[in-house]
Design a protein around this motif. Structure first.
Motif, PDB file in Angstrom:
ATOM      1  N   ASP A   2       2.804  13.170   3.362  1.00 34.62           N
ATOM      2  CA  ASP A   2       3.131  12.043   2.593  1.00 34.62           C
ATOM      3  C   ASP A   2       4.600  11.611   3.336  1.00 34.62           C
ATOM      4  O   ASP A   2       4.927  10.548   3.349  1.00 34.62           O
ATOM      5  N   THR A   5       4.781   9.417   6.682  1.00 28.26           N
ATOM      6  CA  THR A   5       4.554   8.068   6.653  1.00 28.26           C
ATOM      7  C   THR A   5       5.128   7.259   5.458  1.00 28.26           C
ATOM      8  O   THR A   5       4.182   6.981   4.575  1.00 28.26           O
ATOM      9  N   THR A   7       5.899   4.656   2.774  1.00 32.39           N
ATOM     10  CA  THR A   7       5.323   3.226   2.567  1.00 32.39           C
ATOM     11  C   THR A   7       6.420   2.349   2.319  1.00 32.39           C
ATOM     12  O   THR A   7       7.508   2.585   1.568  1.00 32.39           O
ATOM     13  N   TRP A  33       2.666  -3.765  -3.080  1.00 32.24           N
ATOM     14  CA  TRP A  33       2.641  -2.712  -1.924  1.00 32.24           C
ATOM     15  C   TRP A  33       1.336  -1.989  -1.988  1.00 32.24           C
ATOM     16  O   TRP A  33       0.364  -2.174  -2.981  1.00 32.24           O
ATOM     17  N   GLY A  34       0.985  -1.172  -1.009  1.00 33.23           N
ATOM     18  CA  GLY A  34      -0.270  -0.410  -0.967  1.00 33.23           C
ATOM     19  C   GLY A  34      -1.489  -1.300  -0.380  1.00 33.23           C
ATOM     20  O   GLY A  34      -0.917  -2.496   0.510  1.00 33.23           O
ATOM     21  N   SER A  35      -2.790  -0.851  -0.413  1.00 33.43           N
ATOM     22  CA  SER A  35      -3.776  -1.304   0.476  1.00 33.43           C
ATOM     23  C   SER A  35      -3.890  -3.092  -0.028  1.00 33.43           C
ATOM     24  O   SER A  35      -4.685  -3.649   0.904  1.00 33.43           O
ATOM     25  N   SER A  36      -3.669  -3.199  -1.227  1.00 31.26           N
ATOM     26  CA  SER A  36      -3.975  -4.633  -1.634  1.00 31.26           C
ATOM     27  C   SER A  36      -2.708  -5.559  -1.684  1.00 31.26           C
ATOM     28  O   SER A  36      -2.809  -6.520  -2.489  1.00 31.26           O
ATOM     29  N   ARG A 234      -0.467  10.038  -3.144  1.00 28.64           N
ATOM     30  CA  ARG A 234      -0.504   9.308  -2.002  1.00 28.64           C
ATOM     31  C   ARG A 234      -1.540   8.374  -2.386  1.00 28.64           C
ATOM     32  O   ARG A 234      -1.398   7.086  -2.216  1.00 28.64           O
ATOM     33  N   ARG A 235      -2.422   8.530  -2.873  1.00 30.09           N
ATOM     34  CA  ARG A 235      -3.685   7.392  -3.491  1.00 30.09           C
ATOM     35  C   ARG A 235      -3.031   6.330  -4.528  1.00 30.09           C
ATOM     36  O   ARG A 235      -3.293   5.156  -4.347  1.00 30.09           O
ATOM     37  N   GLU A 238      -1.208   3.785  -2.541  1.00 34.77           N
ATOM     38  CA  GLU A 238      -2.346   2.962  -1.946  1.00 34.77           C
ATOM     39  C   GLU A 238      -2.755   1.962  -2.793  1.00 34.77           C
ATOM     40  O   GLU A 238      -2.936   0.864  -2.408  1.00 34.77           O
ATOM     41  N   MET A 239      -2.856   2.425  -4.077  1.00 29.21           N
ATOM     42  CA  MET A 239      -3.464   1.551  -4.852  1.00 29.21           C
ATOM     43  C   MET A 239      -2.439   0.680  -5.701  1.00 29.21           C
ATOM     44  O   MET A 239      -2.790  -0.132  -6.505  1.00 29.21           O
ATOM     45  N   THR A 245       6.073   8.838  -3.264  1.00 27.45           N
ATOM     46  CA  THR A 245       5.491  10.246  -3.472  1.00 27.45           C
ATOM     47  C   THR A 245       6.230  11.113  -4.327  1.00 27.45           C
ATOM     48  O   THR A 245       7.219  10.691  -4.500  1.00 27.45           O
TER      49      THR A 245
END
Ligand SMILES: [Fe+2]
Ligand SMILES: [Fe+2]
Length: 278
Positions: A2, A5, A7, A33-36, A234-235, A238-239, A245
């Motif tokens: 965590d 990296t 974010t 933030w995150g993958s979307s 961590r997930r 990302e979501m 963290t």
């Protein structure tokens, strides 16, 4: 790992129009933030994909459980707090925690039968049956009330800040009011500890009682952030649900609380003292 990296979390944009007295800030519509990142926030339970749904439900069950548990912990002090003002603030804290529990349950309710079933279960939980250790302990003396609100409610604030402007709109919008209420709780806790150190038994408990309450609650507060290398946290980043963290949030918390305790002459044990969750 965590921490290797981190974010980058962009700051929410400043409101475009100047605020009028009593006006509101325009809500942020996109995921920050995150993958979307950049996509529109999710606004209804129906839109939420299964993995995210599972996580929101889990987070809200823990949130509501802590709110209801703390009502049970504060309850005996409603008419035992040392001063009139302290009794009034105790009553206010209990009302605030009930409202926070209701707010978390409203989010659960949006998830249909599953959410309602979990609410029904939450309402049956008695003292000692809660998910986190800090909420299964009793307030044996007034110094415990001070240390709990100063340490444990402060962790609550970090958890809520992590949801601020998150990717699930109904959750993001619940945060500002909850945060302002929690701020009162932790300021109160700090002032209780400070008054105990200054006035001792003339006010409530001895300085030693305040110090031993610090030793008792600080490790449980640090535990509340969860495991350092948690895959779930961590997930959640990302979501777009959480900002930090567990370890990042815990480190910020330690940084904040250390000078605060020093300023009133109380000592914090080392961060690994009496820890259950590492
Ligand atoms: Fe709360
Ligand atoms: Fe609180």
């Amino acid at each position: 790992m965590d921490r290797a990296t981190p974010t980058e979390i962009p700051r929410p944009p400043a409101p475009s129009k100047p605020l009028k007295e009593g006006g509101t800030i325009e809500p942020v519509r996109e995921i920050l933030w995150g993958s979307s990142a950049g996509v529109r926030k999710l606004e209804t339970a129906e839109e939420v994909p299964p993995e995210m749904r599972k996580l929101i439900v889990k987070l809200m069950v823990v949130q509501a459980d802590t709110e209801f548990a703390s009502i049970q912990q504060h309850r005996p002090w409603l008419d035992r707090a040392p001063t009139l003002e302290d009794r009034w603030i105790e009553a206010r804290i209990v009302a605030d925690e009930a409202r926070h529990g209701l707010q978390a349950c409203r989010i659960l309710r949006d998830f249909g039968e599953e959410g309602q079933g979990l609410i029904d279960e939450l309402l049956t939980k008695r003292e000692g049956e809660h998910k986190l250790d800090a909420f299964n302990m009793t307030f044996d003396r007034w110094a415990d009330v001070g240390a709990f609100t100063c340490f444990v409610d402060r962790v609550g604030v970090y958890q809520l800040r992590a949801f601020q402007e998150c990717s699930y709109g109904p959750l993001a919008r619940a945060m500002p009011l909850m945060l302002s209420e929690e701020q009162l709780h932790l300021n109160f806790g700090y002032s209780v500890l400070k008054r105990i150190v200054k006035d001792g038994p003339k006010y409530a408990d001895s300085r030693e009682a305040a110090q031993s309450a610090v030793q008792r609650w600080y490790p449980r507060a640090l535990d509340m952030f969860g495991h350092s290398n948690s895959e779930t946290s961590r997930r959640a980043i990302e979501m777009g649900l959480k900002r930090w963290t567990n370890e990042e949030a815990r480190a910020r918390y330690i940084q904040e609380i250390t000078p605060l305790m020093r300023s009133i002459g109380l000592e914090l044990p080392p961060a690994d003292f009496d820890r259950h969750v590492l």
